[in-house]
Design an enzyme around this catalytic site. Structure first.
Site, short mmCIF file in Angstrom:
data_model
loop_
_atom_site.label_atom_id
_atom_site.label_comp_id
_atom_site.label_asym_id
_atom_site.label_seq_id
_atom_site.Cartn_x
_atom_site.Cartn_y
_atom_site.Cartn_z
N ARG A 72 0.84 -1.19 0.00
CA ARG A 72 0.00 0.00 0.00
C ARG A 72 0.88 1.24 0.00
NH1 ARG A 72 -1.92 1.06 4.29
NH2 ARG A 72 -1.27 -0.71 5.53
N TYR A 211 -1.34 -3.45 -6.85
CA TYR A 211 -1.08 -4.28 -5.66
C TYR A 211 -2.12 -4.10 -4.56
CZ TYR A 211 1.80 -7.38 -2.91
OH TYR A 211 2.26 -8.48 -2.23
N GLY A 212 -2.62 -5.21 -4.06
CA GLY A 212 -3.40 -5.30 -2.81
C GLY A 212 -4.42 -4.18 -2.63
N LYS A 220 -9.85 -2.19 1.51
CA LYS A 220 -9.53 -1.02 2.34
C LYS A 220 -10.29 0.21 1.86
CE LYS A 220 -7.34 -3.53 4.94
NZ LYS A 220 -5.97 -3.84 5.27
N HIS A 240 -10.81 -2.18 11.25
CA HIS A 240 -9.72 -3.04 10.77
C HIS A 240 -9.52 -4.16 11.80
CE1 HIS A 240 -5.25 -3.17 9.23
NE2 HIS A 240 -6.01 -4.04 8.60
N SER A 262 -1.64 -3.37 10.26
CA SER A 262 -1.25 -4.24 9.16
C SER A 262 -0.02 -5.07 9.54
CB SER A 262 -0.93 -3.41 7.92
OG SER A 262 -2.07 -2.64 7.57
N ALA A 263 -0.08 -6.35 9.20
CA ALA A 263 1.01 -7.29 9.47
C ALA A 263 1.35 -7.39 10.95
CB ALA A 263 2.25 -6.95 8.64
N CYS A 264 0.33 -7.30 11.82
CA CYS A 264 0.55 -7.43 13.26
C CYS A 264 -0.25 -8.58 13.88
CB CYS A 264 0.23 -6.12 13.96
SG CYS A 264 1.45 -4.84 13.59
N ASN A 268 -3.37 -14.44 11.70
CA ASN A 268 -2.90 -15.52 12.57
C ASN A 268 -3.84 -15.77 13.74
OD1 ASN A 268 -0.03 -16.81 12.02
ND2 ASN A 268 -0.13 -14.78 11.11
N ASP A 287 -9.67 -9.57 8.66
CA ASP A 287 -9.11 -8.23 8.41
C ASP A 287 -10.08 -7.09 8.69
OD1 ASP A 287 -6.66 -6.92 7.45
OD2 ASP A 287 -7.90 -6.19 5.80
N ARG A 377 2.04 -12.10 -0.38
CA ARG A 377 0.70 -12.40 0.13
C ARG A 377 0.07 -13.59 -0.57
NH1 ARG A 377 -1.88 -8.62 4.01
NH2 ARG A 377 -0.26 -7.09 4.40
N ASP A 504 -0.45 -20.12 21.28
CA ASP A 504 -0.40 -19.85 22.72
C ASP A 504 -1.16 -18.57 23.09
OD1 ASP A 504 1.01 -22.06 23.79
OD2 ASP A 504 2.86 -21.30 22.88
N ASN A 505 -1.55 -17.78 22.10
CA ASN A 505 -2.35 -16.60 22.42
C ASN A 505 -3.70 -16.98 23.04
OD1 ASN A 505 -0.35 -14.81 21.58
ND2 ASN A 505 -1.09 -14.81 19.45
P1 GTP Z 1 -2.63 -7.49 7.36
O1 GTP Z 1 -3.17 -8.51 6.41
O2 GTP Z 1 -1.53 -6.67 6.80
O3 GTP Z 1 -3.71 -6.61 7.92
O4 GTP Z 1 -1.87 -8.29 8.54
P2 GTP Z 1 -2.37 -9.16 9.79
O5 GTP Z 1 -2.69 -8.26 10.94
O6 GTP Z 1 -3.42 -10.11 9.37
O7 GTP Z 1 -1.04 -9.95 10.22
P3 GTP Z 1 -0.66 -11.51 10.11
O8 GTP Z 1 -1.52 -12.37 10.98
O9 GTP Z 1 -0.61 -11.87 8.68
O10 GTP Z 1 0.79 -11.51 10.72
C1 GTP Z 1 1.83 -10.73 10.22
C2 GTP Z 1 3.14 -11.22 10.71
O11 GTP Z 1 3.16 -11.27 12.15
C3 GTP Z 1 3.49 -12.61 10.22
O12 GTP Z 1 4.83 -12.66 9.83
C4 GTP Z 1 3.24 -13.48 11.42
O13 GTP Z 1 4.05 -14.62 11.42
C5 GTP Z 1 3.54 -12.56 12.59
N1 GTP Z 1 2.76 -12.91 13.79
C6 GTP Z 1 1.41 -13.11 13.84
N2 GTP Z 1 1.01 -13.48 15.07
C7 GTP Z 1 2.11 -13.50 15.83
C8 GTP Z 1 2.36 -13.79 17.22
O14 GTP Z 1 1.46 -14.12 18.00
N3 GTP Z 1 3.65 -13.68 17.65
C9 GTP Z 1 4.66 -13.31 16.81
N4 GTP Z 1 5.88 -13.23 17.32
N5 GTP Z 1 4.47 -13.04 15.51
C10 GTP Z 1 3.22 -13.12 15.03
C1 SPV Z 2 -3.17 -4.24 5.21
O1 SPV Z 2 -2.19 -3.60 4.81
O2 SPV Z 2 -3.72 -4.00 6.31
C2 SPV Z 2 -3.69 -5.34 4.39
C3 SPV Z 2 -3.13 -5.54 3.06
O3 SPV Z 2 -4.59 -6.03 4.81
S1 SPV Z 2 -3.85 -4.49 1.89
O4 SPV Z 2 -5.02 -5.16 1.33
O5 SPV Z 2 -2.85 -4.25 0.84
O6 SPV Z 2 -4.26 -3.25 2.50
MN MN Z 3 -5.16 -5.42 6.94
#
Ligand code: GTP
Ligand code: SPV
Ligand code: MN
Length: 592
Positions: A72, A211-212, A220, A240, A262-264, A268, A287, A377, A504-505
């Site tokens: 993004r 992209y995305g 989004k 979100h 994002s990516a947090c 998972n 998401d 992705r 473990d969460n």
């Molecule tokens: P977006 O799609 O961007 O919105 O991301 P998201 O919030 O869905 O994140 P996602 O679950 O894809 O995780 C992003 C990264 O964080 C990955 O590399 C995971 O492996 C890592 N991750 C997710 N959960 C955990 C966790 O509980 N602990 C750790 N250490 N890393 C985690």
């Molecule tokens: C984010 O960035 O929070 C995503 C990926 O979920 S995207 O669809 O590119 O926004």
């Molecule tokens: Mn997202």
């Protein structure tokens, strides 16, 4: 041109844009298998995607993007309200007339030599009052194909739009007209990229990126940026957030939603495989959540999407076996590495990378830099997830028991903290911060405020957004979920994550349920209530009680620094910041 819509509104709009974009041909996309196969064949013939090994990864594909179009682009994303103050201090703003004047010439002839795909789509389940309809016009077959997975694309949706004439127009072009030129596998136009939103007229104009979130406009752009504005007006929330169904050892069902940047960790957590015996989990969404208050006072959440666009790196059988099963077939991968056997690989998939990888740039991997792009992705229909909840498409949504707010913080923020009240929870949401990730352009690992994980996605003034949250709980506290701040990402002196995370969460969720059921006393801190010693079950982890303890400690000196930082941040948010939140900050200041 073949007539695809009989509604005068829709037909006139489509004609106007077809004239402007000047494509070679127009194709209505309704998502039937034969049409999807046609798109796949076309993309393969152009070298835009490759088919993965049909035994290792049936019906799956890998796309490699242009190396300048990988995430993004927040600096190119605009909220074009009439008044700048309505976009607020956290959004890039242009006036609608200025933005349209800048973009219209770009769209002029932008699809010459290309196909214009007309993609009618629905966000939200059928029959739900949550549902919003849109039509995306795109010249990217990859985007059209991805939309058939990420949104609800069907003949029925096209007919519903035709009947109501009510839809969000969403224009997308990669910005590379052909006009005799040879096409490239991933056309894009980084110099002229814009992702523009017109909240008052509910329009989306995107140009230059494939992209995305820049290009799959239901996600989004519609479900969050436009959705949040509509939600403010109509009295609901577009967030979100993942939505998880949790089943306790006694069989009681709880739904929780979680806002992580994002990516947090949303995908998972949405596919949690509990490591504590007796607990089970199912996925509702990974998401986005649209949330309304029901007549019983409870909050009901719907996942408006139909698929997952998930981060590949870090996903493995060990960290997320469910995600691995979900993407074992029928998946479009983007910017992953290609193995010699014709499968995909990414950092963290296995401990040692296989020999002979082709990296995300399409070159033999030399071991320097990542083989898969950090924002690589997977795109897969939600129905492919083995743990998808049977009620994931319930038009009424699912009732929430708890809301989680989480970010990546190496220190300060405890593993879990319960807010004292709805208002205190909104305060904690408003001051959330997280390290930046590869999901957007720019440096990673920099802590920034990302209120409610909505910084890049709130379509209006963030002060008004906080007020909307406060008002949401103002009428009655009856039925409201409790709010929890979580942080899976605390690090030790060696910069290693302390908490094992992933499956473990569930240990944290189980404590939250104990709190809801009045079974855990907790321990009060200036930030809220954290688990008392012994309240988080560590049996089966490698953590000792001593190693765990720092995860729920708050360093008061660090917190004082944070409070000062929040004061500066609040000052920058201007006068629309609700007074109630300033009072909460004052309270916190007094407690430290
Ligand atoms: P977006 O799609 O961007 O919105 O991301 P998201 O919030 O869905 O994140 P996602 O679950 O894809 O995780 C992003 C990264 O964080 C990955 O590399 C995971 O492996 C890592 N991750 C997710 N959960 C955990 C966790 O509980 N602990 C750790 N250490 N890393 C985690
Ligand atoms: C984010 O960035 O929070 C995503 C990926 O979920 S995207 O669809 O590119 O926004
Ligand atoms: Mn997202």
């Amino acid at each position: 041109m073949e007539k695809h819509f009989s509604s005068p509104t829709v037909a006139a709009w489509l004609q106007e844009w077809t004239d402007r974009l000047d494509p070679e041909r127009v194709e209505l996309v309704t998502g039937e298998p034969a049409q999807q196969e046609g798109l796949v064949d076309l993309l393969i013939s152009r070298g835009s995607i490759v088919r993965l090994d049909p035994v290792l990864r049936p019906n799956s594909f890998l796309a490699l993007s242009d190396s300048r179009d990988v995430a993004r682009l927040e600096s190119r994303t605009f909220i074009c309200s009439e008044q700048e103050s309505d976009a607020g201090p956290t959004n890039n703003w242009r006036s609608p007339s200025e933005m349209k004047a800048a973009m219209l010439p770009l769209y002029e002839g932008a699809m010459r030599g290309r196909t214009l795909y007309v993609v009618p789509f629905a966000m939200g389940p059928e029959g739900s009052r949550f549902q919003m309809l849109g039509i995306e016009l795109t010249d990217s077959a990859y985007v059209a194909l991805s939309m058939t997975r990420m949104a609800r694309v069907s003949k029925a949706v096209a007919e519903a739009i035709d009947q109501s004439g009510d839809f969000v127009p969403a224009i997308h072009s990669v910005g590379v007209p052909l006009a005799g030129r040879e096409d490239v596998p991933w056309p894009c136009n980084p110099e002229s990229t814009y992702v523009a939103h017109f909240p008052e007229t509910r329009e989306i104009w995107s140009f230059g990126s494939g992209y995305g979130g820049n290009a799959l406009l239901g996600k989004k752009c519609l479900a969050l940026r436009i959705g949040s504005v509509v939600g403010k007006r109509e009295g609901w929330l577009a967030e979100h957030m993942l939505i998880l169904k949790l089943i306790s050892p006694t069989g009681k069902i709880y739904y929780v939603a979680g806002a992580f940047p994002s990516a947090c960790g949303k995908t998972n957590l949405a596919m949690l495989v509990p490591t504590v015996p007796g607990w089970r989990a199912e996925t509702v969404g990974d998401d986005i959540a649209w949330i309304r208050r029901g007549e019983d006072g409870r909050l009901y959440a719907v996942n408006p999407e139909a698929g997952f666009f998930g981060v590949a790196p870090g996903t493995s059988v060990r960290s997320n076996a469910m995600a691995m099963q979900t993407i074992s077939r029928d998946t479009i991968f983007t910017n992953c590495a290609l193995t010699r056997e014709g499968d995909v690989w990414w950092e963290g998939a296995t401990e040692t990378p296989p020999d002979g990888l082709i990296d995300w740039k399409g070159l033999p991997w030399d071991g320097q830099g990542p083989a898969a792009h950090p924002n690589a992705r997977f795109t897969v229909p939600a129905s492919k997830c083995p743990m998808i909840a049977p009620e994931w498409q319930d038009p009424a949504g699912v009732p929430l028991s708890a809301l989680l707010l989480g970010g990546r913080r190496s220190d300060l923020i405890p593993l879990v903290t319960e807010a004292r009240s709805w208002e205190h929870g909104v305060f904690l949401g408003s001051i959330m911060a997280s390290e930046t990730t590869a999901a957007a352009e720019g440096p990673t690992g920099k802590v920034r405020r990302d209120p409610f994980a909505m910084l890049p996605f709130c379509g209006y003034n963030i002060g008004d957004y906080f007020r909307h949250w406060l008002e949401f709980g103002a009428e009655s506290k009856e039925g409201l979920p409790r709010i929890y701040l979580v942080n899976w990402f605390r690090r030790n002196a060696d910069r290693k994550y302390i908490w094992p995370g992933y499956g473990d969460n569930v240990r944290v969720l189980s404590w939250i349920i104990d709190r809801l059921e009045g079974r855990a006393a907790g321990r009060d801190t200036p930030l809220g209530v954290v688990p008392a010693p012994g309240e988080i079950d560590l049996a089966g982890t490698s953590l000792s009680a001593e190693e765990f303890a720092p995860l729920v400690e708050i360093d008061l000196a660090d917190l004082a620094v944070e409070v000062e930082d929040v004061k500066g941040y609040y000052a920058n948010l201007g006068e629309r910041l609700p007074a109630r939140l300033r009072d909460e900050l004052e309270e916190l200041h007094k407690r430290v």
